[in-house]
Structures are given as structure tokens and as C-alpha cells.
Design an enzyme around this catalytic site. Structure first.
Site, PDB file in Angstrom:
ATOM      1  NE  ARG A   1      -7.748  -1.257  13.613  1.00  0.00           N
ATOM      2  CZ  ARG A   1      -7.205  -1.855  12.548  1.00  0.00           C
ATOM      3  NH1 ARG A   1      -6.983  -3.167  12.529  1.00  0.00           N
ATOM      4  NH2 ARG A   1      -6.855  -1.145  11.497  1.00  0.00           N
TER       5      ARG A   1
ATOM      6  CB  SER B   1      -8.658   6.541  15.856  1.00  0.00           C
ATOM      7  OG  SER B   1      -7.813   6.823  14.788  1.00  0.00           O
TER       8      SER B   1
ATOM      9  CD  GLU C   1      -9.207   2.458  17.637  1.00  0.00           C
ATOM     10  OE1 GLU C   1      -9.474   2.578  16.431  1.00  0.00           O
ATOM     11  OE2 GLU C   1      -8.111   2.720  18.134  1.00  0.00           O
TER      12      GLU C   1
HETATM   13  P1  NAP Z   1      -6.965   5.879   6.579  1.00  0.00           P
HETATM   14  O1  NAP Z   1      -5.607   5.458   6.182  1.00  0.00           O
HETATM   15  O2  NAP Z   1      -7.518   7.179   6.158  1.00  0.00           O
HETATM   16  O3  NAP Z   1      -8.005   4.754   6.217  1.00  0.00           O
HETATM   17  C1  NAP Z   1      -9.359   4.913   6.587  1.00  0.00           C
HETATM   18  C2  NAP Z   1     -10.098   3.611   6.373  1.00  0.00           C
HETATM   19  O4  NAP Z   1      -9.936   3.191   5.020  1.00  0.00           O
HETATM   20  C3  NAP Z   1      -9.570   2.500   7.257  1.00  0.00           C
HETATM   21  O5  NAP Z   1     -10.668   1.743   7.691  1.00  0.00           O
HETATM   22  C4  NAP Z   1      -8.693   1.704   6.319  1.00  0.00           C
HETATM   23  O6  NAP Z   1      -8.741   0.317   6.602  1.00  0.00           O
HETATM   24  C5  NAP Z   1      -9.342   1.914   4.986  1.00  0.00           C
HETATM   25  N1  NAP Z   1      -8.359   1.836   3.904  1.00  0.00           N
HETATM   26  C6  NAP Z   1      -7.480   2.795   3.507  1.00  0.00           C
HETATM   27  N2  NAP Z   1      -6.755   2.363   2.449  1.00  0.00           N
HETATM   28  C7  NAP Z   1      -7.168   1.095   2.205  1.00  0.00           C
HETATM   29  C8  NAP Z   1      -6.802   0.104   1.258  1.00  0.00           C
HETATM   30  N3  NAP Z   1      -5.857   0.330   0.332  1.00  0.00           N
HETATM   31  N4  NAP Z   1      -7.418  -1.084   1.305  1.00  0.00           N
HETATM   32  C9  NAP Z   1      -8.368  -1.329   2.230  1.00  0.00           C
HETATM   33  N5  NAP Z   1      -8.763  -0.442   3.135  1.00  0.00           N
HETATM   34  C10 NAP Z   1      -8.187   0.757   3.131  1.00  0.00           C
HETATM   35  O7  NAP Z   1      -7.128   5.729   8.165  1.00  0.00           O
HETATM   36  P2  NAP Z   1      -6.577   6.522   9.386  1.00  0.00           P
HETATM   37  O8  NAP Z   1      -7.732   6.647  10.310  1.00  0.00           O
HETATM   38  O9  NAP Z   1      -5.755   7.719   9.040  1.00  0.00           O
HETATM   39  O10 NAP Z   1      -5.593   5.429   9.986  1.00  0.00           O
HETATM   40  C11 NAP Z   1      -4.408   5.012   9.302  1.00  0.00           C
HETATM   41  C12 NAP Z   1      -4.204   3.541   9.589  1.00  0.00           C
HETATM   42  O11 NAP Z   1      -4.003   3.347  10.992  1.00  0.00           O
HETATM   43  C13 NAP Z   1      -5.401   2.686   9.172  1.00  0.00           C
HETATM   44  O12 NAP Z   1      -4.931   1.490   8.648  1.00  0.00           O
HETATM   45  C14 NAP Z   1      -6.131   2.494  10.487  1.00  0.00           C
HETATM   46  O13 NAP Z   1      -6.869   1.303  10.551  1.00  0.00           O
HETATM   47  C15 NAP Z   1      -4.948   2.431  11.453  1.00  0.00           C
HETATM   48  N6  NAP Z   1      -5.347   2.712  12.835  1.00  0.00           N
HETATM   49  C16 NAP Z   1      -5.352   1.674  13.699  1.00  0.00           C
HETATM   50  C17 NAP Z   1      -5.728   1.835  15.003  1.00  0.00           C
HETATM   51  C18 NAP Z   1      -5.705   0.663  15.923  1.00  0.00           C
HETATM   52  O14 NAP Z   1      -5.282  -0.418  15.563  1.00  0.00           O
HETATM   53  N7  NAP Z   1      -6.160   0.780  17.125  1.00  0.00           N
HETATM   54  C19 NAP Z   1      -6.103   3.094  15.445  1.00  0.00           C
HETATM   55  C20 NAP Z   1      -6.101   4.137  14.525  1.00  0.00           C
HETATM   56  C21 NAP Z   1      -5.715   3.933  13.220  1.00  0.00           C
HETATM   57  P3  NAP Z   1      -7.932  -0.349   7.803  1.00  0.00           P
HETATM   58  O15 NAP Z   1      -8.521   0.227   9.040  1.00  0.00           O
HETATM   59  O16 NAP Z   1      -8.282  -1.780   7.624  1.00  0.00           O
HETATM   60  O17 NAP Z   1      -6.512  -0.048   7.596  1.00  0.00           O
END
Ligand code: NAP
Length: 337
Positions: A168, A235, A332
């Protein structure tokens, strides 16, 4: 190009919050961008580049500079020749809507962007944050970024390797207000491989590009508030990356805590889990601000909340997480003041 005065910014943000911009203009091409940048230099006022307004919190006092709304459009698909015949280069204007691009590439059966479906905002914002979701990141497909370097008054093509992409993050975020992103070039694949490593995507039957996109949209619709209905920037805080020793310490306090390995030194912890299970914030509402019922990372403006109300709640959340875990959480969302 028209440069307007005292424009209300709330209407341009998905939080539906924010005071007035001293100056405001829409740029549709490079000449207009140069004119707007020239105006800021001549009047010695700061610039804020506005894309989809989906990841910002604008101060109630507004912005005493020029807000440049990026509307440089255009999409070009270029088939690669011979040994790279599988690859398609896609050059996209910074003002294009991100999810419309993802939808179009999926329809064209091009692999690479499908896991990043249904993220609000514009294409120009994607390299800044190196947006990521469900195991894919913008950096995996970005070939280069075409920018105007305001400091040096020159156009540059910055190759992926020089963008300093990380979780990010990128050079564009570190050197805020130096580069205006004009277009982004992606390399997509005709015969790519689906990335189904995340739990939420593992159970898709007969997975295809279209099915992955549908699954991601379905998850995001379930977890995140509809921006047509609520004011939100998704988020509000970044997820946590901690050392293994910190993760171990937290696991001894909260044995049910979810943990994902990053490497032999670091682990990822879903902050939403801590905000929900440790701090009890999920679904909490104070007046017109609240924490979304299905995802505790998301702050919601239920009506006429001010930036100050959002900030107060965010500070309350940060303090509670620090008191329970000793971790300082980072927003963020970008603050515009
Ligand atoms: P989530 O799916 O509940 O995941 C929470 C955290 O666990 C995140 O840091 C995610 O990593 C990690 N995670 C989940 N499964 C994983 C796996 N199989 N291997 C490694 N790490 C894992 O998160 P959420 O908040 O509901 O968001 C869903 C997705 O949208 C996530 O990938 C999150 O990063 C992404 N998101 C991105 C942004 C952005 O780019 N600005 C904003 C909001 C959410 P990762 O973060 O590396 O995926």
C-alpha cells in the site's frame, strides 16, 4: 479551462464531507494540467489532485489552494508481437474509473486485474497506494506510470522498478505533491493464471475470470457499505504488519486471533478483528458517525457528520487499540487540510 472559486468539496468525496476549495478546476488534457500547475506556482498556493475522492477526508475548513480534478481519459489496448504475443499493453488515462477498466479487461478475457474488482476511485490513484486485494496488487500488472514532475517541470515515464512499490505504498505517496499521474500502462495476459490463494476465493466452482470478479464483488458488497447509501472512504486504517514476536505476544493475549505469515520475520493481523473482538467497536454509532456493522475497519458518515467527528472517532479507535495491544495504528485515508 475555467478556474472556479470557493467550491464545496463534500460533493466530490465519498465521505460526503469537506469544506470549500479556494480554487477548483477540472483538467481534461495535459495542456490544462500545465495551466493549472502554472496557476498554483504563480499564486504560490498548494495543489491537491482529486481523483474519485474515495480515499480522502477533507477538513471542515476546506483547502486553501487549488484542487485539480483529474479527468484525463482514454484507453488503448496494444497487442504485443511474437515472443510476447500473450501480453496486451493497456494504456489508461488517470481520470478513468478503475472498476470500469477492471470490468472491461475481464470482458476482453485479459488476466491481471480481476482480484482488484469493485474498488472505488480512478486509475490514477492506483499506483499511489499500490492498491491491493485478495492476493493481487496494482504493482503486479503496472509496467510504467506517465507523470508530470511538478518540481522539475517535466514529463517522465517511471518504470515499475523505479516506483518503489511496497505494501500500500509507492514513491508517489512518499513524495506527495511532486508527481501528477497522467496515465498508467498495464501489462495483462491473454492466457494468465487465476490467483485463488485467499480463503474467500478458494471455493469458487469452475473458476474463471468472470467468476472471480463476481466473487470479489459479492464479498465487497457484503462487507462494505454502499457508497450510494452511506458516506464512507472504505477501510479507514491500514491492516497490521507486525514482527513474529509481537504476533506471539498478541496470540497469548487473544488466542483466537487470526494471523497470516508474510515471511520469516513478519505476520499480518486483520485490524478489523482487533477492532471488533478486542475493542468491541463493530457497529458502534455516535450521532452521525459510526463503525460499519459488517467491517470494523470502515468508518461511516450516516448523515451530516463533520471531518472533526470522523477524526474524533478515529482517535478513539487508535487509543483503544494502543491500550489493548501496544500497537499504533495508521490511517489509510489521506487527510486534505
Ligand atoms: P481481510 O480479507 O479480512 O484480510 C485482512 C488481512 O489479512 C489483510 O491484511 C490481508 O492481507 C490478510 N490476509 C487475508 N487472507 C490472507 C491470505 N490468504 N494470505 C495472506 N494474507 C491474508 O481484509 P479486508 O479488510 O476485508 O479487505 C479485503 C481485501 O481488500 C484485503 O486484501 C485488503 O488488503 C484489501 N483492501 C485494500 C485496500 C487498498 O488497497 N487501499 C483497502 C481496503 C481493503 P492483504 O491486505 O495483503 O490482502
Amino acid at each position: 479551462m475555467i478556474i472556479e472559486n470557493n467550491i464545496q468539496l463534500a460533493q466530490y468525496t465519498t465521505f460526503r464531507i469537506g469544506g470549500r476549495a479556494l480554487y477548483f478546476c477540472v483538467v481534461k488534457n495535459e495542456d490544462e494540467l500545465v495551466e493549472a500547475v502554472g496557476f498554483s506556482k504563480k499564486n504560490k498556493i498548494p495543489i491537491f489532485i482529486l481523483g474519485g475522492g474515495s480515499n480522502i477526508l477533507v477538513s471542515d475548513n476546506g483547502f486553501t489552494g487549488i484542487v485539480i480534478k483529474m479527468e484525463i481519459m482514454g484507453k488503448e489496448y496494444i497487442e504485443k508481437a511474437k515472443e510476447n504475443a500473450d501480453e496486451v499493453k493497456v494504456i489508461v488515462g488517470a481520470g478513468e474509473n478503475w472498476d470500469s477498466l477492471v470490468e472491461e479487461t475481464v470482458e476482453k478475457k485479459l488476466y491481471g486485474l480481476e482480484n482488484l474488482s469493485y474498488i472505488p476511485g480512478t486509475v490514477g490513484a492506483t499506483p499511489i497506494q499500490n492498491i491491493g486485494a485478495y492476493g493481487s496488487e496494482a504493482k503486479d500488472t503496472i509496467e510504467s506510470v506517465y507523470v508530470l514532475d511538478i518540481k522539475k517541470d517535466e514529463y517522465k515515464v517511471i518504470k515499475n522498478i523505479d516506483c518503489d512499490f511496497s505494501y500500500r505504498d509507492s514513491m508517489f505517496k512518499k513524495e506527495k505533491n511532486r508527481y501528477v499521474i497522467i496515465s498508467v500502462t498495464f501489462i495483462l495476459n491473454k492466457n494468465g493464471k487465476l490467483n485463488l490463494e485467499y480463503e474467500d476465493l478458494k471455493n469458487i466452482k469452475n473458476p474463471s475470470l468472470k467468476k472471480v470478479r463476481e466473487a470479489v464483488i459479492d464479498i465487497r458488497k457484503r462487507k462494505l457499505p454502499d457508497i450510494k447509501e452511506y458516506g464512507t472512504a472504505g477501510s479507514f486504517f491500514k491492516n497490521l504488519i507486525v514482527s513474529h514476536s509481537k504476533a506471539k505476544e498478541l496470540l497469548s493475549l487473544f488466542p483466537d486471533m487470526i494471523l497470516h505469515e508474510v515471511n520469516d520475520k513478519k505476520a499480518k493481523i486483520p485490524l478489523a478483528w482487533i477492532l471488533d473482538h478486542v475493542c468491541g467497536f463493530r457497529g458502534v454509532r455516535i450521532g452521525d458517525v459510526g463503525i460499519y456493522k459488517n467491517q470494523a475497519l470502515v468508518i461511516v458518515n450516516y448523515g451530516n457528520a463533520k471531518a472533526e467527528d470522523i477524526n474524533n472517532l478515529a482517535q478513539k479507535m487508535s487509543k483503544a487499540v494502543y491500550e489493548k495491544t501496544g500497537i499504533n495504528i495508521e490511517p489509510e485515508v489521506q487527510f486534505v487540510v
